[in-house]
Design a protein around this motif. Structure first.
Motif, PDB file in Angstrom:
ATOM      1  N   ALA A 276       0.849  -1.189   0.000  1.00  0.00           N
ATOM      2  CA  ALA A 276       0.000   0.000   0.000  1.00  0.00           C
ATOM      3  C   ALA A 276       0.882   1.235   0.000  1.00  0.00           C
ATOM      4  O   ALA A 276       1.916   1.279   0.681  1.00  0.00           O
ATOM      5  N   PHE A 277       0.475   2.252  -0.751  1.00  0.00           N
ATOM      6  CA  PHE A 277       1.148   3.542  -0.773  1.00  0.00           C
ATOM      7  C   PHE A 277       0.185   4.575  -0.186  1.00  0.00           C
ATOM      8  O   PHE A 277      -0.888   4.813  -0.731  1.00  0.00           O
ATOM      9  N   LEU A 278       0.596   5.180   0.923  1.00  0.00           N
ATOM     10  CA  LEU A 278      -0.281   6.114   1.623  1.00  0.00           C
ATOM     11  C   LEU A 278       0.451   7.406   1.952  1.00  0.00           C
ATOM     12  O   LEU A 278       1.667   7.408   2.192  1.00  0.00           O
ATOM     13  N   SER A 279      -0.308   8.495   1.992  1.00  0.00           N
ATOM     14  CA  SER A 279       0.211   9.770   2.464  1.00  0.00           C
ATOM     15  C   SER A 279      -0.683  10.241   3.603  1.00  0.00           C
ATOM     16  O   SER A 279      -1.615   9.546   3.996  1.00  0.00           O
ATOM     17  N   GLY A 280      -0.403  11.403   4.140  1.00  0.00           N
ATOM     18  CA  GLY A 280      -1.186  11.915   5.259  1.00  0.00           C
ATOM     19  C   GLY A 280      -0.828  13.349   5.558  1.00  0.00           C
ATOM     20  O   GLY A 280      -0.103  14.005   4.815  1.00  0.00           O
ATOM     21  N   SER A 281      -1.327  13.841   6.697  1.00  0.00           N
ATOM     22  CA  SER A 281      -1.095  15.229   7.081  1.00  0.00           C
ATOM     23  C   SER A 281       0.105  15.405   7.994  1.00  0.00           C
ATOM     24  O   SER A 281       0.677  16.489   8.074  1.00  0.00           O
TER      25      SER A 281
END
Length: 329
Positions: A169-174
């Motif tokens: 999984a490739f995830l980003s965030g704040s």
């Protein structure tokens, strides 16, 4: 531009975007990062904003989430370098999940060139970037559209991910800290991101240096679940950013630092478009770090990472940025 004018413009940018990197502020006000850092400190002393690793945010602790129009103009060079490196991790015929965000949107544009790929996503922007990729199959979750980031959220999105299993999984965030891992400002987005994590054998977090040390309300990826972090090099005076990277590495996260400074050279193996750049001129020498580094090939001379570790170039690396794998001691 006078100091008062600079500081007013800086304050307006932070209020409009929620969080802005020092690099972006320096570019807009047309001065050095050193001068901008001094302005940010002065504004912080007045209680008008808070300093963060390599940037400034609205005052009050937890950072609010910016909308897509604001995010799309922040740290664009850094996001491009991160996406270049992350794309090199994906192999032909893989199945992956890609979460919502402007950095993952950049990644999706590069994944369009990977044949036989299956991408599961809750992001309309990711799906749009892959819409005309003839050799990539796109699977979208269900759910309710969240207009601020063009993502599908809610129980429909989460239920559609049940029973799914992909390679990574490739995830980003704040925000990203060694203590809490990746976090975001919206509860519905956080819940879907957690479901995406559950579907993957490996979790790759994509976060530029402005998110290092920033904490937001809802945890999405705990540090002990993160397999790899792909980030860019923090500013040279950002010792706290280097400390955060060291703390993440100490907890077993494999860290890849992608430099955003362009240079000449061909594209590297694996389609990463980056790896092993020449040393950046004008950088002050850094102290040695105990972090060991995984060699990615190539006999070129060593470079230093933001955390002080030695960077090794990728074999045949395109000279977009420096790449290093910092592993747990």
């Amino acid at each position: 531009m006078f100091a008062a004018e600079r500081r007013q413009l800086i304050l307006e940018m932070v209020r409009a975007n929620g969080a802005v990197s020092l690099r972006e502020l320096a570019r807009v006000v047309q001065t050095s990062e050193v001068t901008v850092r001094r302005d940010v400190r002065a504004l912080e002393a007045e209680g008008l904003l808070d300093r963060r690793h390599g940037g400034a945010v609205l005052p009050g602790g937890f950072t609010r989430e910016s909308g897509f129009p604001q995010k799309s103009h922040l740290a664009t060079a850094e996001k491009t370098a991160i996406a270049d490196v992350a794309a090199g991790l994906v192999e032909e015929g893989e199945a992956v999940v890609v979460g919502a965000g402007t950095t993952t949107q950049e990644l999706a544009r590069r994944l369009a060139r990977v044949p036989g790929l299956t991408v599961v996503t809750n992001s309309l922007l990711v799906a749009q970037a892959l819409a005309h990729a003839n050799r990539v199959e796109v699977v979208m979750t269900g759910g309710t559209l969240r207009g601020s980031n063009y993502a599908l959220v809610g129980s429909g999105a989460e239920q559609s991910l049940q029973g799914l299993r992909v390679s990574r999984a490739f995830l980003s965030g704040s925000g990203l800290t060694a203590e809490r891992g990746l976090s975001t400002s919206n509860m519905l987005s956080a819940s879907v991101d957690r479901a995406l994590v559950q579907a993957a054998a490996e979790v790759v977090v994509l976060a530029d240096h402005t998110k290092l040390g920033t904490d937001t309300m809802f945890q999405t990826v705990p540090t002990d679940v993160m397999t790899r972090l792909v980030t860019d090099e923090p500013p040279q005076h950002d010792d706290r950013g280097a400390t955060e990277l060291q703390a993440l590495a100490d907890q077993g996260v494999q860290i890849t630092v992608a430099g955003a400074a362009p240079a000449s050279g061909g594209h590297g193996a694996g389609g990463a478009g980056g790896g092993g750049a020449e040393g950046m001129p004008g950088r002050r020498p850094r102290r040695e770090s105990p972090l060991p580094v995984q060699r990615r090939g190539g006999p070129a001379g060593p470079l230093r990472s933001a955390a002080g570790g030695m960077l090794e170039p990728q074999a045949g690396g395109a000279e977009r940025g420096r790449v290093a794998d910092l592993r747990r001691r």
